[in-house]
Write a protein that holds these residues in place. Structure first.
Motif, short mmCIF file in Angstrom:
data_model
loop_
_atom_site.label_atom_id
_atom_site.label_comp_id
_atom_site.label_asym_id
_atom_site.label_seq_id
_atom_site.Cartn_x
_atom_site.Cartn_y
_atom_site.Cartn_z
N PRO A 169 0.87 -1.23 -0.29
CA PRO A 169 0.00 0.17 -0.06
C PRO A 169 0.89 1.21 -0.04
O PRO A 169 0.39 2.32 -0.76
N ILE A 170 1.90 1.27 0.70
CA ILE A 170 2.89 2.40 0.70
C ILE A 170 3.21 2.80 -0.66
O ILE A 170 3.43 4.13 -0.87
N LEU A 171 3.22 1.95 -1.60
CA LEU A 171 3.90 2.64 -2.93
C LEU A 171 2.51 3.38 -3.83
O LEU A 171 2.95 3.80 -4.87
N THR A 172 1.46 3.26 -3.24
CA THR A 172 0.58 4.12 -3.87
C THR A 172 0.83 5.74 -3.69
O THR A 172 0.08 6.37 -4.29
N ASN A 173 1.83 5.84 -3.06
CA ASN A 173 2.22 7.28 -2.95
C ASN A 173 3.15 7.63 -4.03
O ASN A 173 3.49 9.03 -4.20
N PHE A 174 3.11 7.04 -5.06
CA PHE A 174 4.06 7.23 -6.34
C PHE A 174 3.16 7.35 -7.29
O PHE A 174 2.06 6.68 -7.36
N VAL A 175 3.55 8.05 -8.44
CA VAL A 175 2.61 8.45 -9.77
C VAL A 175 3.30 7.33 -10.88
O VAL A 175 2.34 6.60 -11.57
N SER A 176 4.55 7.17 -11.27
CA SER A 176 5.23 6.21 -11.97
C SER A 176 4.66 4.86 -11.73
O SER A 176 4.79 4.24 -10.44
N ALA A 177 4.51 3.93 -12.86
CA ALA A 177 3.95 2.84 -12.74
C ALA A 177 5.34 1.90 -12.16
O ALA A 177 4.96 0.72 -11.73
N GLY A 178 6.51 2.48 -12.36
CA GLY A 178 7.56 1.68 -11.88
C GLY A 178 7.71 1.37 -10.38
O GLY A 178 8.07 0.22 -9.66
N PHE A 179 6.96 1.96 -9.69
CA PHE A 179 6.89 2.00 -8.14
C PHE A 179 5.46 1.47 -7.77
O PHE A 179 5.18 0.81 -7.08
N CYS A 180 4.50 1.97 -8.28
CA CYS A 180 3.06 1.81 -7.69
C CYS A 180 2.07 0.85 -8.53
O CYS A 180 2.01 0.86 -9.96
N ALA A 181 2.27 -0.17 -8.14
CA ALA A 181 2.35 -0.83 -7.04
C ALA A 181 3.00 -2.14 -6.82
O ALA A 181 2.96 -2.78 -5.91
N HIS A 182 3.36 -2.64 -7.99
CA HIS A 182 3.93 -3.81 -8.32
C HIS A 182 5.43 -4.02 -8.94
O HIS A 182 5.38 -3.16 -10.02
N PRO A 183 6.23 -4.72 -8.74
CA PRO A 183 7.37 -4.89 -9.48
C PRO A 183 6.94 -5.42 -11.08
O PRO A 183 6.08 -6.41 -11.13
#
Length: 430
Positions: A169-183
């Motif tokens: 869930p913490i990765l929803t703090n990002f805009v790029s799909a590189g981080f949000c929210a799965h490898p």
């Protein structure tokens, strides 16, 4: 360019809010304060809460991501993409007056817009996590209930595998799909499905104790039909290529410096072409480790916390163009005492190209110079993202964003300058 960018940001906000206002007329009669209520449309004069008390919870939200490329990549310019979701959750225990009858979830998703990655940056890691599949589709129609005890639950239906597996869930703090929210190795190298593309499947979850959860699932792999706009509401099951089975262990640390760790592995039974060969692989596998750990917390103000996250994932060497993915970053929650729900997020990620893909690119070169250029490219793409999440109201978030891509042409075998992009993400809950 800056004038057009400013105009697009204004347009994105206005269009999103106008869409959010398309709600029952009773919403307009809501007398609660617009700036303090939890959703844009409020309680609809009490009708929303009445429905929830009966077992029907209605949800909806809007998000937009406007990205402008300032330097490098393919060309300068600005692109806008948006997503609207509406859903309903039915508590059958309340509706049928039967204990532990479970829940039915229905979710419809609509995406529109244009890709900054495809049109401007020329990289592999999408700069807009809400871009992809630009049409209206059924994203979930599922049934969930406990089995035997409250510690064991099952879920079946037409749904998105990545909603419950392989994300933080913490990765929803990002805009790029590189981080949000799965490898991205997961969807790149197997039949793994991420939002908003649904597949038929079933999930089983066992909460062993407060610190450990084990879960598994089986999902149909159907890449051709599940992504067709013509079958957006037909829930297709024909022409399946196989099934994917994920296994995941979730470790929860509930100490003052709390954290969550996930270790996962998946097996896809689909036959897939081997890169650079006419042969096929009889299966595809992959693995991942995810971490979200608080490394500092203010003892006087526990909501002020600094969190460290990390990702490491690997995929099938014979079939996946993206061989590995690594990322690490920090999220500061409540950066200022006067802004309790804001956040500052910083992340670094690297996607590693499969060496077999690079060999294919070199072999396809039409000249020695082109072949030499491809051979001298980095074996992966790197990205950096920095943003500030401003929770303007409980229902409205504005996230100014800065992204920098190193070797954006690595996956396409093209020499492109490192790209610098700025943007704005808007999220509204109605």
């Amino acid at each position: 360019m800056f004038l057009s960018f400013r105009a697009l940001l204004t347009t994105s906000l206005c269009s999103g809010l106008s869409l959010c206002i398309l709600s029952p007329s009773s919403a307009l009669a809501d007398s609660s304060d617009l700036m303090s209520r939890s959703t844009l449309t409020g309680d609809w004069g009490g009708e929303r809460q009445k429905l929830a008390d009966k077992g029907i919870t209605l949800t909806g939200d809007y998000s937009s991501e406007t990205i402008s490329n300032l330097h490098g990549g393919i060309k300068r310019g600005t692109r806008y993409a948006q997503q609207i979701r509406v859903g309903a959750r039915f508590d059958l225990s309340k509706l049928l007056d039967t204990p532990d009858a479970g829940f039915v979830q229905i979710l419809v998703n609509d995406r529109r817009g244009h890709s900054a990655t495809e049109d401007l940056l020329g990289n592999r890691l999408s700069a807009q996590e809400n871009y992809g599949g630009e049409y209206t589709r059924l994203t979930e129609f599922s049934y969930q209930r406990n089995l035997f005890s409250a510690d064991v639950s099952a879920k079946i239906g037409y749904m998105v595998m990545g909603t419950d597996f392989g994300g933080m869930p913490i990765l929803t703090n990002f805009v790029s799909a590189g981080f949000c929210a799965h490898p991205l190795t997961m969807s790149s190298g197997s039949g793994w499905g991420n939002y908003p593309t649904a597949h038929w499947g079933g999930e089983l979850r066992y909460d062993v104790n407060d610190s450990l959860t084990l879960q598994t699932a089986v999902f149909q792999v159907n890449p051709e039909h599940n992504s067709l706009p013509s079958e957006a509401f037909s829930m297709p099951s024909h022409d399946s290529t196989g099934a994917i089975l994920p296994l995941e262990a979730i470790f929860n640390n509930s100490a003052f410096l709390n954290g969550q760790y996930k270790v996962g592995w998946y097996y896809d039974s689909s036959d897939s072409p081997k890169i650079g060969s006419t042969e096929k692989s009889s299966n595809r596998t992959g693995a991942y480790v995810l971490m979200d750990q608080a490394i500092w917390r203010d003892e006087q103000d526990p909501e002020s916390v600094l969190r460290l996250f990390g990702q490491a994932a690997t995929s099938n060497a014979a079939t996946s163009p993206m061989r590995r993915w690594y990322s690490v970053g920090l999220v500061k929650q409540k950066p200022f005492a006067s802004r309790p729900h804001d956040s500052i997020s910083f992340g670094y990620g690297r996607a590693v190209l499969n060496s077999r893909t690079r060999d294919v690119q070199e072999a396809a070169a039409t000249s020695f110079g082109e072949s030499e250029m491809i051979a001298n490219l980095d074996n992966g793409e790197q990205m950096i993202e920095l943003n500030y999440g401003a929770q303007v109201t409980p229902w409205l978030l504005l996230r100014p964003d800065l992204q920098y891509y190193i070797e954006p042409g690595a996956f396409s075998g093209k020499k492109r300058g490192n790209a610098l992009a700025v943007g704005l993400q808007i999220k509204a809950t109605f």
